[in-house]
Design a protein around this motif. Structure first.
Motif, PDB file in Angstrom:
ATOM      1  N   GLU A 156      33.657 -15.812  16.071  1.00  0.00           N
ATOM      2  CA  GLU A 156      32.201 -15.907  15.202  1.00  0.00           C
ATOM      3  C   GLU A 156      31.250 -15.616  16.493  1.00  0.00           C
ATOM      4  O   GLU A 156      30.331 -15.358  15.970  1.00  0.00           O
ATOM      5  CB  GLU A 156      32.048 -17.251  14.916  1.00  0.00           C
ATOM      6  CG  GLU A 156      32.571 -17.810  13.572  1.00  0.00           C
ATOM      7  CD  GLU A 156      32.325 -19.324  13.356  1.00  0.00           C
ATOM      8  OE1 GLU A 156      31.843 -20.026  14.141  1.00  0.00           O
ATOM      9  OE2 GLU A 156      32.501 -19.626  11.952  1.00  0.00           O
ATOM     10  N   SER A 157      31.620 -15.257  17.658  1.00  0.00           N
ATOM     11  CA  SER A 157      30.917 -15.182  18.826  1.00  0.00           C
ATOM     12  C   SER A 157      30.046 -13.851  18.610  1.00  0.00           C
ATOM     13  O   SER A 157      30.354 -12.922  18.225  1.00  0.00           O
ATOM     14  CB  SER A 157      31.383 -15.194  20.214  1.00  0.00           C
ATOM     15  OG  SER A 157      32.309 -14.229  20.083  1.00  0.00           O
ATOM     16  N   SER A 158      28.700 -13.827  18.892  1.00  0.00           N
ATOM     17  CA  SER A 158      28.012 -12.831  18.808  1.00  0.00           C
ATOM     18  C   SER A 158      27.375 -12.311  20.214  1.00  0.00           C
ATOM     19  O   SER A 158      27.539 -13.175  20.960  1.00  0.00           O
ATOM     20  CB  SER A 158      26.937 -13.001  17.822  1.00  0.00           C
ATOM     21  OG  SER A 158      25.911 -14.212  18.396  1.00  0.00           O
ATOM     22  N   LEU A 159      26.478 -11.536  20.144  1.00  0.00           N
ATOM     23  CA  LEU A 159      25.920 -11.056  21.406  1.00  0.00           C
ATOM     24  C   LEU A 159      25.261 -12.377  22.121  1.00  0.00           C
ATOM     25  O   LEU A 159      24.957 -12.569  23.308  1.00  0.00           O
ATOM     26  CB  LEU A 159      25.079  -9.817  21.202  1.00  0.00           C
ATOM     27  CG  LEU A 159      25.923  -8.639  21.001  1.00  0.00           C
ATOM     28  CD1 LEU A 159      25.215  -7.244  21.039  1.00  0.00           C
ATOM     29  CD2 LEU A 159      26.888  -8.162  22.232  1.00  0.00           C
ATOM     30  N   THR A 160      24.441 -12.893  20.930  1.00  0.00           N
ATOM     31  CA  THR A 160      23.514 -14.107  21.424  1.00  0.00           C
ATOM     32  C   THR A 160      24.174 -15.089  22.165  1.00  0.00           C
ATOM     33  O   THR A 160      23.878 -15.691  22.870  1.00  0.00           O
ATOM     34  CB  THR A 160      23.030 -14.757  20.051  1.00  0.00           C
ATOM     35  OG1 THR A 160      22.435 -13.613  19.141  1.00  0.00           O
ATOM     36  CG2 THR A 160      21.977 -15.662  20.390  1.00  0.00           C
ATOM     37  N   ASP A 161      25.697 -15.304  21.553  1.00  0.00           N
ATOM     38  CA  ASP A 161      26.384 -16.553  22.299  1.00  0.00           C
ATOM     39  C   ASP A 161      26.617 -16.109  23.701  1.00  0.00           C
ATOM     40  O   ASP A 161      26.705 -16.873  24.679  1.00  0.00           O
ATOM     41  CB  ASP A 161      27.637 -16.608  21.654  1.00  0.00           C
ATOM     42  CG  ASP A 161      27.608 -17.210  20.229  1.00  0.00           C
ATOM     43  OD1 ASP A 161      26.787 -18.317  20.209  1.00  0.00           O
ATOM     44  OD2 ASP A 161      28.102 -16.476  19.290  1.00  0.00           O
TER      45      ASP A 161
END
Lengths: 310, 57
Positions: free
Chosen positions: A18-23
């Motif tokens: 689920e990780s995104s650039l925001t994470d």
């Protein structure tokens, strides 16, 4: 360190990516990074000499990325204690959005890239200081001191105090008394700032088994130490006036805010029980952020105006 | 990709999420590298100064 993706989805046992650039951005501790950028910029503006604006922007970017990299490495190493602390439980690794291995790779790659960029494109004194900052934060503070001694943030605070020196070195290519004074202001500011937080987050630190001063030595000793370091910090913040680093505006700001800081520190020392005790600690914590910001902003403004007029 | 009618299995969803995540990460890495290339290029021009193009052929 587990490299397997952590499942946080509905289907137990199914790896969820689920990780995104925001994470990944969150891994870089953006709030700490903003303070680093600001203090480094002050170091750059206050330093004598000229640096091309493009190189200045690159230096700031490299310093910011270096700070973010050390934040990611800190989160990688402290994932276990972050998970049990209320303040840090929502970070990307405890929430299962980024794996520990991902955070480690991210931190290492950004550390190397930021140091190389600053060293090659600006100068190697600044590059070496940035490398020292990252190494100090990761190896000395995070890995060695934090879980072992109540002096963790006193010595470890050096890592947060280096950025203005790095900024100064980016312009001058050297380390000087003035940049060491900027370092010392943040170095002596760190203990009252963090111990004020630790006073009202005491349970959190206890649960995580971190030997912060209030956990190990108790509230009374912490309040005494806060007062001691506050006096030391206010005295240190006066030094720029005498070495020509700060002008009249700085002298007035430093004196007025210093008195207010001491007043808040005195309240923390004297109000030891009840809700008011926590409130006093919170007020000191919040004021300490305001204090450092205004003090450095005034110093920067004085130098920027002086440079503009000459 | 294995689907049962129009309904995707949990494995497919996971695989799709994985592929999407990898794609996002690849784009992130590519952008990071591109930024680094641009930074080095611009910084080189700045360091060499305006005379960089002024040389005998």
């Amino acid at each position: 360190m587990s490299g397997t993706p952590v499942s946080s989805g509905a289907e137990a046992g199914t790896p969820v990516f689920e990780s995104s650039l925001t994470d990944f951005f969150q891994l870089m501790k953006p709030r700490v990074m903003s303070l680093v950028i600001f203090t480094a910029l002050v170091g750059m503006v206050a330093a004598p000499g000229n640096l091309h604006p493009v190189l200045g922007a690159i230096a700031l970017l490299a310093i910011a990325v270096g700070a973010g990299a050390s934040g990611a490495l800190n989160m990688w190493y402290e994932a276990d204690i972050d998970a049990v602390m209320q303040r840090t439980a929502a970070r990307p690794i405890p929430r299962g959005r980024v794996t520990e291995d991902e955070a480690l790779s991210f931190g290492v790659i950004l550390s190397v890239a930021s140091v190389l960029t600053l060293g090659v494109l600006v100068n190697w004194v600044a590059g070496s200081l940035l490398a020292l900052t990252i190494a100090f934060y990761v190896f000395v503070y995070t890995m060695w001191l934090k879980r072992r001694t109540p002096h963790n943030i006193v010595i470890g605070g050096a890592a947060g105090a280096f950025p203005p020196m790095v900024g100064w070195a980016a312009v001058t290519g050297s380390v000087s008394i003035e940049s060491i004074v900027l370092f010392l202001i943040i170095f002596t500011w760190t203990p009252p700032h963090f111990w004020a937080l630790a006073l009202y987050r005491n349970r959190d630190y206890q649960r995580a088994g971190i030997p912060m001063l209030p956990v190990v030595a108790g509230d009374v000793e912490t309040r005494k130490q806060i007062l001691f370091y506050s006096v030391l910090m206010v005295a240190t913040a006066a030094v720029p006036i005498f070495i020509g680093l700060g002008g009249l505006a700085y002298a007035v700001t430093s004196s007025v805010l210093g008195v207010v800081f001491l007043w808040f520190a005195f309240r923390v020392w004297s109000i030891r029980e009840g809700r008011d005790s926590d409130k006093a600690a919170k007020q000191l914590f919040l004021f300490s952020i305001f204090y450092l910001f205004v003090l450095f902003a005034v110093l920067m403004a004085e130098h920027a105006i002086a440079a503009f007029l000459t | 990709m294995t689907t049962i009618g129009t309904v995707m299995t949990g494995e497919d969803k996971s695989e799709e999420q994985r592929a999407q995540k990898q794609r996002t990460r690849s784009i992130g890495i590519a952008l990071g590298l591109a930024l680094l290339v641009v930074l080095f290029y611009v910084a080189t021009l700045v360091r060499l100064g305006p005379d960089v193009l002024n040389r005998p052929i």
